[in-house]
Enzyme design. Sequence first.
Site, mmCIF file in Angstrom:
data_model
loop_
_atom_site.group_PDB
_atom_site.id
_atom_site.type_symbol
_atom_site.label_atom_id
_atom_site.label_comp_id
_atom_site.label_asym_id
_atom_site.label_seq_id
_atom_site.Cartn_x
_atom_site.Cartn_y
_atom_site.Cartn_z
ATOM 1 N N GLN A 124 96.812 -50.413 -91.421
ATOM 2 C CA GLN A 124 96.128 -49.540 -90.468
ATOM 3 C C GLN A 124 96.010 -50.270 -89.139
ATOM 4 O OE1 GLN A 124 92.285 -48.188 -91.847
ATOM 5 N NE2 GLN A 124 91.916 -46.944 -90.016
ATOM 6 N N HIS B 178 98.613 -38.920 -90.634
ATOM 7 C CA HIS B 178 99.919 -38.715 -89.999
ATOM 8 C C HIS B 178 100.609 -37.522 -90.654
ATOM 9 C CE1 HIS B 178 100.338 -42.848 -88.095
ATOM 10 N NE2 HIS B 178 99.431 -43.119 -89.022
ATOM 11 N N ASN C 153 97.217 -44.559 -93.537
ATOM 12 C CA ASN C 153 97.202 -46.013 -93.693
ATOM 13 C C ASN C 153 95.748 -46.472 -93.725
ATOM 14 O OD1 ASN C 153 100.050 -46.334 -93.608
ATOM 15 N ND2 ASN C 153 99.994 -46.109 -91.375
ATOM 16 N N HIS D 212 92.704 -41.337 -89.513
ATOM 17 C CA HIS D 212 93.696 -40.380 -89.020
ATOM 18 C C HIS D 212 94.743 -40.119 -90.089
ATOM 19 C CE1 HIS D 212 94.897 -44.459 -87.851
ATOM 20 N NE2 HIS D 212 96.167 -44.074 -87.990
ATOM 21 N N ASP E 65 101.566 -38.196 -81.879
ATOM 22 C CA ASP E 65 101.535 -39.662 -81.905
ATOM 23 C C ASP E 65 102.277 -40.194 -80.675
ATOM 24 O OD1 ASP E 65 101.214 -41.950 -84.408
ATOM 25 O OD2 ASP E 65 102.463 -42.484 -82.680
ATOM 26 N N ILE E 66 101.754 -41.238 -80.066
ATOM 27 C CA ILE E 66 102.337 -41.809 -78.858
ATOM 28 C C ILE E 66 103.670 -42.507 -79.150
ATOM 29 C CG2 ILE E 66 101.332 -44.147 -78.903
ATOM 30 C CD1 ILE E 66 100.464 -43.648 -75.971
HETATM 31 P P1 DGP Z 1 98.128 -46.506 -88.099
HETATM 32 O O1 DGP Z 1 99.090 -47.638 -88.390
HETATM 33 O O2 DGP Z 1 98.109 -45.509 -89.243
HETATM 34 O O3 DGP Z 1 96.754 -46.990 -87.716
HETATM 35 O O4 DGP Z 1 98.764 -45.735 -86.885
HETATM 36 C C1 DGP Z 1 98.176 -45.590 -85.623
HETATM 37 C C2 DGP Z 1 99.036 -44.644 -84.850
HETATM 38 O O5 DGP Z 1 98.344 -44.299 -83.678
HETATM 39 C C3 DGP Z 1 100.385 -45.184 -84.426
HETATM 40 O O6 DGP Z 1 101.429 -44.408 -85.027
HETATM 41 C C4 DGP Z 1 100.419 -45.035 -82.915
HETATM 42 C C5 DGP Z 1 99.261 -44.103 -82.633
HETATM 43 N N1 DGP Z 1 98.564 -44.389 -81.386
HETATM 44 C C6 DGP Z 1 97.987 -45.564 -81.027
HETATM 45 N N2 DGP Z 1 97.406 -45.453 -79.821
HETATM 46 C C7 DGP Z 1 97.600 -44.162 -79.419
HETATM 47 C C8 DGP Z 1 97.214 -43.441 -78.244
HETATM 48 O O7 DGP Z 1 96.563 -43.944 -77.319
HETATM 49 N N3 DGP Z 1 97.612 -42.139 -78.169
HETATM 50 C C9 DGP Z 1 98.323 -41.545 -79.183
HETATM 51 N N4 DGP Z 1 98.664 -40.264 -79.001
HETATM 52 N N5 DGP Z 1 98.677 -42.195 -80.297
HETATM 53 C C10 DGP Z 1 98.324 -43.491 -80.413
#
Ligand code: DGP
Length: 115
Positions: free
Chosen positions: A93, A101, A86, A99, A30-31
């Site tokens: 979400q 986590h 989520n 996805h 996760d970023i």
């Molecule tokens: P959610 O709230 O469950 O939709 O979480 C989305 C997650 O995705 C959040 O924890 C940050 C992650 N995320 C968003 N954009 C990127 C990206 O470009 N790269 C990566 N590695 N993660 C991302």
Amino acid sequence: MSDCIFCKIVAGQLPAKKVFEDEDLIVFHDINPVAPVHLLAIPKKHIESLAAADGEDALVMGKLLHVGSRMAIEQGCTDGFRTLINTGRVGRQEVYHLHVHFVGGPDVLPPMLKR
Ligand code: DGP
């Protein structure tokens, strides 16, 4: 989906720190991690959310859990981790591509929801 961030990661148009990839799914960091280990497991197929998945997605959904779990352990979650999906507005979400986590590390996580 041309404007989906995770589809761009699948297509190689956006970089990601991948820890696993096969024909069905990718697992990457996760970023914006909330714990020392924070992985996301995504299907390569664009599925908007858990609520939008249908019967034919059941196999890949099981695979997301199985492979994501193996990767979480491999990345250091040797004593447990939290698995979270989520879904939709109420579930907060942010990225509308299904996805899972996987969150953990050496320390016990805080309670999931405040009472
Ligand atoms: P959610 O709230 O469950 O939709 O979480 C989305 C997650 O995705 C959040 O924890 C940050 C992650 N995320 C968003 N954009 C990127 C990206 O470009 N790269 C990566 N590695 N993660 C991302």
